[in-house]
Design an enzyme around this catalytic site. Structure first.
Site, PDB file in Angstrom:
ATOM      1  N   GLU A 284       0.824  -1.195   0.000  1.00 49.27           N
ATOM      2  CA  GLU A 284       0.000   0.000   0.000  1.00 49.27           C
ATOM      3  C   GLU A 284       0.864   1.252   0.000  1.00 49.27           C
ATOM      4  OE1 GLU A 284      -4.173  -1.156   2.037  1.00 49.27           O
ATOM      5  OE2 GLU A 284      -2.531  -0.956   3.444  1.00 49.27           O
TER       6      GLU A 284
ATOM      7  N   CYS B 105       6.305  -4.472  15.895  1.00 45.46           N
ATOM      8  CA  CYS B 105       5.966  -3.486  16.928  1.00 45.46           C
ATOM      9  C   CYS B 105       4.517  -3.754  17.366  1.00 45.46           C
ATOM     10  CB  CYS B 105       6.093  -2.062  16.383  1.00 45.46           C
ATOM     11  SG  CYS B 105       7.779  -1.665  15.841  1.00 45.46           S
TER      12      CYS B 105
ATOM     13  N   CYS C 262       1.499  -1.740  15.687  1.00 48.37           N
ATOM     14  CA  CYS C 262       1.459  -1.546  14.228  1.00 48.37           C
ATOM     15  C   CYS C 262       0.885  -2.762  13.517  1.00 48.37           C
ATOM     16  CB  CYS C 262       2.862  -1.260  13.708  1.00 48.37           C
ATOM     17  SG  CYS C 262       2.934  -1.017  11.927  1.00 48.37           S
TER      18      CYS C 262
ATOM     19  N   CYS D 221      -1.108   6.048  10.051  1.00 44.96           N
ATOM     20  CA  CYS D 221       0.121   5.401  10.529  1.00 44.96           C
ATOM     21  C   CYS D 221      -0.179   4.072  11.192  1.00 44.96           C
ATOM     22  CB  CYS D 221       0.807   6.254  11.593  1.00 44.96           C
ATOM     23  SG  CYS D 221       1.256   7.870  11.050  1.00 44.96           S
TER      24      CYS D 221
HETATM   25  N1  SAH Z   1       9.360   1.095  10.119  1.00 45.45           N
HETATM   26  C1  SAH Z   1       9.438   2.522  10.104  1.00 45.45           C
HETATM   27  C2  SAH Z   1       8.448   3.194   9.167  1.00 45.45           C
HETATM   28  C3  SAH Z   1       6.995   2.718   9.201  1.00 45.45           C
HETATM   29  S1  SAH Z   1       5.966   3.212  10.531  1.00 45.45           S
HETATM   30  C4  SAH Z   1       9.302   3.081  11.514  1.00 45.45           C
HETATM   31  O1  SAH Z   1       8.994   2.310  12.406  1.00 45.45           O
HETATM   32  O2  SAH Z   1       9.533   4.263  11.707  1.00 45.45           O
HETATM   33  C5  SAH Z   1       5.677   4.917  10.383  1.00 45.45           C
HETATM   34  C6  SAH Z   1       5.271   5.563  11.727  1.00 45.45           C
HETATM   35  O3  SAH Z   1       3.963   5.135  12.159  1.00 45.45           O
HETATM   36  C7  SAH Z   1       6.228   5.187  12.853  1.00 45.45           C
HETATM   37  O4  SAH Z   1       6.605   6.331  13.555  1.00 45.45           O
HETATM   38  C8  SAH Z   1       5.360   4.298  13.754  1.00 45.45           C
HETATM   39  O5  SAH Z   1       5.787   4.363  15.077  1.00 45.45           O
HETATM   40  C9  SAH Z   1       3.985   4.865  13.549  1.00 45.45           C
HETATM   41  N2  SAH Z   1       2.914   3.934  13.886  1.00 45.45           N
HETATM   42  C10 SAH Z   1       2.913   2.599  13.735  1.00 45.45           C
HETATM   43  N3  SAH Z   1       1.737   2.085  14.157  1.00 45.45           N
HETATM   44  C11 SAH Z   1       0.970   3.117  14.559  1.00 45.45           C
HETATM   45  C12 SAH Z   1      -0.360   3.228  15.054  1.00 45.45           C
HETATM   46  N4  SAH Z   1      -1.151   2.158  15.196  1.00 45.45           N
HETATM   47  N5  SAH Z   1      -0.824   4.456  15.376  1.00 45.45           N
HETATM   48  C13 SAH Z   1      -0.038   5.546  15.193  1.00 45.45           C
HETATM   49  N6  SAH Z   1       1.208   5.498  14.705  1.00 45.45           N
HETATM   50  C14 SAH Z   1       1.715   4.297  14.388  1.00 45.45           C
END
Ligand code: SAH
Length: 345
Positions: free
Chosen positions: A94, A118, A121, A337
């Site tokens: 995506e 994570c 995520c 995000c």
């Molecule tokens: N792997 C990289 C890029 C992808 S995530 C990283 O971790 O930075 C992009 C951003 O979205 C990151 O800052 C992550 O912490 C945030 N993120 C992931 N899951 C989220 C969620 N459920 N709600 C809000 N932000 C989230």
């Protein structure tokens, strides 16, 4: 057409020039082709009218110009658009387009899925299926730009879609060089941000390279005990090591690092966390992006109440730090995000 054709989208300009040499052409043909592919976004050799017809026929035997295929577009009430893209081997990824204040930001993916798991995520729930190749990373930008209306163009790129960019460093590096080449798409590295979950070796590699893109680090906790729980990568590179790598990151004048911090109710949003964060970031030229957690039933955490996010922000402000609260975009279409998992709606 007995042999495999090379996909031009993933080649650096000098490689296109070499390829032209191998086909018995002068090197400047390489520049012409590169320009056609990245500046004009040509899809078809027939458009390349400054190349002779006979040469175009030869080219078709040797090269292809591919794009991931857009199989679905969803539009959020806030103008954000989410694209489901099909890759040549049938995998899906995506990408998201986010209009904001005269800017149009493309949020693109670097892996199919992600191995980092994570806790907050959704992409992590997919696991890693594979890395993208440079042509697929650049191809997302081209495919999205193709879909824009007249007068709209992508002004910024964030590598914040699916995947951990620094786990795919060689292909990400190549893709960024292609996108920034002034003889092609000519993106300024200052308008590109790479976001990492904290891959310290990758941060050092980026620091040693001359790419010049912005770096964002998803910190999201202030103690190893908590970060170990919510971001397993912390067990490999704990906070102290991560911060050390950030301190060593060479920043050009007037540029800053970004620290992203996803606000999770009762997990990392206390006053003590805010104060510890101030201590950790002391002396680093940076800004902090507080991200309200985007909840879904498939993830265990809850979002911090807005008052707590604001109280957290105030503590950072009072300590002289720049902290913004990221407005969640595209939540209604699961484009925000941490919500990308390449599922058809
Ligand atoms: N792997 C990289 C890029 C992808 S995530 C990283 O971790 O930075 C992009 C951003 O979205 C990151 O800052 C992550 O912490 C945030 N993120 C992931 N899951 C989220 C969620 N459920 N709600 C809000 N932000 C989230």
């Amino acid at each position: 057409m007995s042999r495999d054709r090379v996909d031009l989208v993933g080649l650096l300009l000098p490689e296109v020039e070499t390829l032209m040499g191998e086909l018995g052409q002068p090197r400047y043909r390489g520049r012409q082709l590169f320009h056609w592919v990245h500046a004009c976004r040509a899809l078809d050799m027939n458009q390349m009218t400054d190349l002779s017809k006979t040469f175009r026929v030869i080219l078709k035997d040797h090269i292809s110009i591919s794009r991931p295929e857009i199989t679905q577009v969803q539009r959020s009430s806030d103008g954000t658009r989410k694209f489901l893209l099909r890759l040549s081997d049938g995998e899906d990824i995506e990408s998201v387009l986010i209009p904001d204040d005269g800017r149009l930001t493309a949020c693109i993916s670097t892996q199919v899925g992600c191995p980092l798991a994570c806790r907050f995520c959704l992409t992590g729930l997919m696991g890693l299926r594979r890395n993208l190749v440079a042509g697929e990373i650049v191809g997302q930008v081209l495919a999205l730009q193709d879909r824009l209306e007249q007068g709209e163009w992508i002004s910024n790129i964030v590598l914040m879609g699916m995947g951990e960019p620094l786990l795919n460093f060689p292909q990400v590096d190549r893709a960024l060089r292609i996108l920034c080449d002034e003889r092609g798409a000519n993106f300024s590295p200052r308008r590109i941000t790479l976001s990492t979950a904290g891959h310290v070796v990758g941060i050092r590699k980026l620091a040693a390279s001359d790419l010049g893109v912005n770096l964002a680090v998803s910190l999201t906790a202030t103690t190893d005990a908590v970060r170990d729980q919510i971001m397993p990568i912390n067990r490999r590179w704990p906070i102290a090591e991560l911060i050390k790598a950030c301190r060593a990151y060479p920043l050009p004048n007037r540029r800053r690092l970004t620290f992203e911090y996803v606000m999770l109710d009762g997990v990392n949003d206390s006053r003590q966390d805010a104060k510890r964060l101030v201590g950790l970031l002391h002396g680093i030229r940076c800004k902090i992006n507080l991200i309200p957690f985007n909840t879904t039933p498939d993830l265990p955490d809850r979002a911090s109440p807005r008052e707590r996010v604001e109280a957290f922000q105030r503590i950072l402000h009072d300590a002289g730090l720049t902290a913004t609260i990221r407005e969640s975009r595209g939540w209604d279409i699961s484009a925000a995000c941490g919500m990308l998992r390449a599922e058809k709606a």
